[in-house]
Structures are given as C-alpha cells and as structure tokens.
Design an enzyme around this catalytic site. Structure first.
Site, PDB file in Angstrom:
ATOM      1  N   VAL A   1       0.840  -1.214   0.000  1.00  0.00           N
ATOM      2  CA  VAL A   1       0.000   0.000   0.000  1.00  0.00           C
ATOM      3  C   VAL A   1       0.873   1.262   0.000  1.00  0.00           C
ATOM      4  O   VAL A   1       0.577   2.243  -0.697  1.00  0.00           O
ATOM      5  CB  VAL A   1      -0.977   0.003   1.210  1.00  0.00           C
ATOM      6  CG1 VAL A   1      -1.846   1.256   1.188  1.00  0.00           C
ATOM      7  CG2 VAL A   1      -1.853  -1.245   1.177  1.00  0.00           C
TER       8      VAL A   1
ATOM      9  N   LYS B   1      -6.920  -1.077   9.297  1.00  0.00           N
ATOM     10  CA  LYS B   1      -8.219  -1.360   9.931  1.00  0.00           C
ATOM     11  C   LYS B   1      -8.071  -1.898  11.343  1.00  0.00           C
ATOM     12  O   LYS B   1      -8.924  -1.689  12.191  1.00  0.00           O
ATOM     13  CB  LYS B   1      -9.050  -2.317   9.077  1.00  0.00           C
ATOM     14  CG  LYS B   1      -8.360  -3.610   8.712  1.00  0.00           C
ATOM     15  CD  LYS B   1      -8.014  -3.626   7.253  1.00  0.00           C
ATOM     16  CE  LYS B   1      -7.127  -4.807   6.918  1.00  0.00           C
ATOM     17  NZ  LYS B   1      -6.754  -4.834   5.531  1.00  0.00           N
TER      18      LYS B   1
ATOM     19  N   GLY C   1     -11.093  -1.192   0.671  1.00  0.00           N
ATOM     20  CA  GLY C   1     -10.004  -0.799  -0.240  1.00  0.00           C
ATOM     21  C   GLY C   1     -10.326   0.506  -0.957  1.00  0.00           C
ATOM     22  O   GLY C   1     -10.463   1.563  -0.339  1.00  0.00           O
TER      23      GLY C   1
ATOM     24  N   ILE D   1     -13.089   1.367  -2.456  1.00  0.00           N
ATOM     25  CA  ILE D   1     -14.512   1.744  -2.501  1.00  0.00           C
ATOM     26  C   ILE D   1     -14.765   2.889  -1.520  1.00  0.00           C
ATOM     27  O   ILE D   1     -14.432   2.773  -0.343  1.00  0.00           O
ATOM     28  CB  ILE D   1     -15.424   0.559  -2.076  1.00  0.00           C
ATOM     29  CG1 ILE D   1     -15.115  -0.687  -2.895  1.00  0.00           C
ATOM     30  CG2 ILE D   1     -16.884   0.943  -2.181  1.00  0.00           C
ATOM     31  CD1 ILE D   1     -15.814  -1.940  -2.368  1.00  0.00           C
TER      32      ILE D   1
ATOM     33  N   GLU E   1      -2.175 -13.935   2.678  1.00  0.00           N
ATOM     34  CA  GLU E   1      -0.851 -13.880   3.290  1.00  0.00           C
ATOM     35  C   GLU E   1      -0.336 -15.296   3.554  1.00  0.00           C
ATOM     36  O   GLU E   1      -1.113 -16.255   3.531  1.00  0.00           O
ATOM     37  CB  GLU E   1      -0.956 -13.160   4.637  1.00  0.00           C
ATOM     38  CG  GLU E   1      -1.747 -11.889   4.583  1.00  0.00           C
ATOM     39  CD  GLU E   1      -0.923 -10.682   4.938  1.00  0.00           C
ATOM     40  OE1 GLU E   1       0.192 -10.867   5.434  1.00  0.00           O
ATOM     41  OE2 GLU E   1      -1.402  -9.572   4.707  1.00  0.00           O
TER      42      GLU E   1
ATOM     43  N   LYS F   1     -13.543  -4.528   9.994  1.00  0.00           N
ATOM     44  CA  LYS F   1     -14.182  -3.586   9.065  1.00  0.00           C
ATOM     45  C   LYS F   1     -15.636  -3.309   9.466  1.00  0.00           C
ATOM     46  O   LYS F   1     -16.079  -2.165   9.424  1.00  0.00           O
ATOM     47  CB  LYS F   1     -14.082  -4.127   7.641  1.00  0.00           C
ATOM     48  CG  LYS F   1     -12.639  -4.114   7.119  1.00  0.00           C
ATOM     49  CD  LYS F   1     -12.501  -4.924   5.852  1.00  0.00           C
ATOM     50  CE  LYS F   1     -11.085  -4.873   5.293  1.00  0.00           C
ATOM     51  NZ  LYS F   1     -10.849  -5.860   4.225  1.00  0.00           N
TER      52      LYS F   1
HETATM   53  N1  HSE Z   1      -6.728  -8.907   3.287  1.00  0.00           N
HETATM   54  C1  HSE Z   1      -7.724  -7.932   2.947  1.00  0.00           C
HETATM   55  C2  HSE Z   1      -8.727  -8.561   1.987  1.00  0.00           C
HETATM   56  C3  HSE Z   1      -7.043  -6.744   2.317  1.00  0.00           C
HETATM   57  O1  HSE Z   1      -8.474  -9.649   1.456  1.00  0.00           O
HETATM   58  O2  HSE Z   1      -9.808  -7.997   1.785  1.00  0.00           O
HETATM   59  C4  HSE Z   1      -7.877  -5.516   2.249  1.00  0.00           C
HETATM   60  O3  HSE Z   1      -8.293  -5.053   3.482  1.00  0.00           O
END
Ligand code: HSE
Length: 412
Positions: free
Chosen positions: A12, A100, A129, A131, A185, A200
């Site tokens: 990012v 977040k 992201g 949006i 990840e 979120k």
């Molecule tokens: N790991 C998060 C996802 C990245 O897959 O949505 C974005 O917050």
C-alpha cells in the site's frame, strides 16, 4: 512544499507514493498549492528504488519537521502504528491510514486526539479498499437512520469462495491459489477466520451508530470449515455461500453485529459478487438500499483511498473534519448473537439419514430438506425455520445424539 510523509513502504505504501507522484500536478491544482512526498519511513533498504533518496529509517525526523502536514500510516498492525499515529497527531500533523486493525481497536481514542489538536484522522482505505464508504456514511447518508450495513468485506475469502463455487476447487486448493496470486498472506488466519472482516464491520458500525464497537465483542466465524458438499447443497437450493459482515441497531440502544458465512439467495446482488471484489449494502430510512461495489484490496485501489484522504487533509489544514464516535464501556452494547433470530442451513451425517426425517421435523417444525447430486444415504441437509439461534443450537444438541452435525451456516 514537501508536506507528506508515508510510513511503511510495502504494497500500500509503494502504491500511495506511485499514485501521488503520478498525479501530483492535478493534486496540487485540487488543493490550490504545491505538495509532495518528502519522506518514506521504513526500516528496510530499497536499493535502486526510484524514491530511494526519500527513504529514511527514523520516524522522529518526520515528527520534528514542521513542513510535514500529513502522515500516511500504511504500516498495518498495532505496533508501532499506534505510537506513531498518536505522536504525529499530538504534534499537530494529520494522519491518514489503511490500517483497519488500529482503527477498529483505537479509533475512538485517536479521533479524540485528532480533534483536540485540530487535525484530522482519516481512514477511507481501512474498509473496502478503493470503494468510497467511510465518507458517504459520514456525509452523504448522514441524514438517514442507518437500518443495516451488510456485505462482503474481505476480498481474499471472497476469491476463495468464488473458486469453490465456480470451479469446485476445495478450500485448501483455493487458499493456496490465493496465496500464489498474492491475495492471501503466508499466515492467512486474519482473512479466512474473519478477523479482517470483523474489524471492518466494527469500523462501519462505530461510525453509523456513534459508539465504538470492539472486535472482541462481535461473534465471528470464518470460512475454513466450508466444504464442497455445502457449496453444492447451497447452489442446488438457489444460494451462494459468502462471508458476510453485518451490523444493525437492536433494542435499548444496543447493536447486533456478526461476521459469518451465509447462504445468500441468488436474487440478492451480493450472491454474484465474485473474486477479490467487495460489496456493501447500506440501508437508510430515507434512501433505502445503497450498494457500494468495487475492488476491496490491492495496491492501487487501496492507494486511491489513501491519496484521497491525503488531499482532504491538505485541503482542510487547521480544520477538523467532523468524523467521530464515542468510546464504549458497556460490555453488553453488542447483543449476544445467540439471542438473534436466524434461519440455518444444517448438514448432518448418520446411518440411513433419511430415517431421521420424522424426528428432525418434530424438533424444528416446518423445515425444508435440500438435495445435491450424488447425496449419499448417510447424509441429509435442511434449512430450519427462522428461530432464535440459541433455540436452534439446543435442538441441534438433541439431534447430535443420533447424528453428526457436519455443518451449520446461517442464511442471509
Ligand atoms: N486482506 C484484505 C482482503 C485486504 O483480502 O480484503 C484488504 O483489506
């Protein structure tokens, strides 16, 4: 003026610098004065990077530089992001973030510090992201009472579920593909077990209802237990399985919030949101349903939201944009999920499972049995009527004396 610092030069962070530099002229026009990224703070070395001359290791240099007006914290996690954010705000610098975890854990406190110092703490990139969702909730929809927020908030799990539904890929194979493509990840726990979506929905709920919703108060389950059998039953009955986060007001000024996989009817647009896309329904008492849809993750989509926040901060120098919620000390502010009504998809296994149908019908009353191609004799799936979840669990406990309860997934 070189008035911006970026903390963290990962995906990012590098996207933020790239987008900011690419559009710097038009950004300067929008804010009515010159601007540029002066520092990129990261402990790693980046030999040959086009912005190598701006990379520093010492955050104090940012703090002590009066030219820096805005700090973009895109490190992620709580440490050292929390200390750095607090220090920057206390020094009179605005902070924008995609973090977040930090907003969900410390949002109320950091917003208060920002207001006290007449600067801004903005976090559009923390949910969805690229949006736009934080600003619309805080501004355009502010005239509404928000009746519900519900949606797909995690791109990685949506990619995995899409692969399971469309390509009959099992969970493990779809997860490995998501890792190969750079979505998931190496340790995928935060995504697949729903922690990310939970953070979120907490941010959105805190903003919509004015009190901090802490992630540990919200019931959460992920997608690692979803099987291809469940996907097949759902598909056959006209549903797609999606990881849904939702929050809505409950009685006595409380809220109901939960993150879990759900069977989403094909008639609902969320059922056709595929891949790494996110989609969030906001229902207001004036506006009705509004759907926010777009890329919920990725370098440039997330950078788009970070840079938008940087511009807003530069435009509002020494003015605090009203965005806030109160801290919450009430342990019962989020109602217990077992007291909420749901309809549940259940898959069981037992010898000659069909013979259990009369007993199951007696337990649940009017329910719907569903089928899949090649259903074995020892398997049965059904959808319960809408009932308080604790009551469904009691009935399933009774059923567990004669069958294995293999899956239990809420309906949307
Ligand atoms: N790991 C998060 C996802 C990245 O897959 O949505 C974005 O917050």
């Amino acid at each position: 003026m070189k008035n911006v610092a970026v903390l963290g030069y990962g995906v990012v962070g590098s996207g933020t610098v790239e987008l900011f530099e690419k559009n710097r002229e038009s950004i300067s026009e929008k804010i009515g004065r010159d601007c540029d990224v002066k520092y990129i703070v990261d402990l790693r070395d980046f030999p040959g990077d086009p912005f190598e001359d701006r990379i520093i290791k010492d955050f104090n240099k940012v703090l002590e530089d009066d030219e820096i007006e805005v700090v973009a914290e895109v490190i992620g996690g709580l440490k050292p992001a929390y200390e750095f954010t607090k220090a920057a705000l206390e020094k009179g610098k605005s902070v924008v973030t995609s973090n977040k975890e930090l907003v969900a854990e410390k949002g109320a406190e950091l917003l208060k510090i920002a207001h006290e110092h007449n600067v801004n703490y903005l976090f559009e990139a923390s949910v969805g992201g690229g949006i736009p969702i934080i600003r619309p909730l805080n501004k355009c929809l502010a005239g509404n009472k928000i009746e519900q927020i519900s949606g797909i908030l995690n791109g990685t799990t949506n990619f995995i579920l899409s692969k399971m539904i469309k390509d009959q890929m099992d969970f493990g194979t779809a997860l490995r593909l998501a890792q190969e493509l750079g979505y998931a990840e190496h340790d995928p726990t935060a995504d697949v077990e729903g922690h990310d979506a939970c953070r979120k929905i907490c941010i959105l709920g805190s903003l919509a209802y004015g009190k901090h919703i802490y992630p540990e108060k919200v019931h959460r389950s992920g997608i690692s237990h979803i099987t291809l059998e469940d996907v097949a039953y759902a598909e056959n009955a006209g549903y797609a399985i999606k990881l849904i986060g939702s929050v809505k007001p409950a009685e006595d000024g409380k809220v109901s919030a939960i993150v879990s996989p759900r069977l989403v009817p094909k008639s609902n647009m969320l059922s056709s949101v595929d891949g790494v896309y996110n989609a969030i329904y906001v229902t207001g008492d004036g506006v009705g349903d509004v759907l926010f849809y777009g890329k919920g993750a990725g370098k440039l989509p997330t950078a788009s939201a970070v840079v938008g926040d940087i511009i807003d901060c530069l435009k509002h120098k020494e003015r605090s944009i009203m965005i806030s919620w109160n801290d919450c000390t009430d342990d019962d502010y989020v109602v217990k999920y077992k007291t909420v009504e749901n309809s549940m998809y259940v898959r069981i296994q037992a010898d000659n499972a069909d013979e259990l149908k009369p007993a199951i019908s007696e337990l649940f009353g009017k329910l719907t049995y569903i089928e899949r191609a090649g259903r074995p004799d020892n398997e049965l799936a059904f959808i319960t009527p809408t009932m308080v979840e604790g009551v469904i669990d009691e009935k399933l406990e009774q059923l567990s004396h004669s069958a294995d309860i293999k899956s239990k997934i809420r309906l949307l």
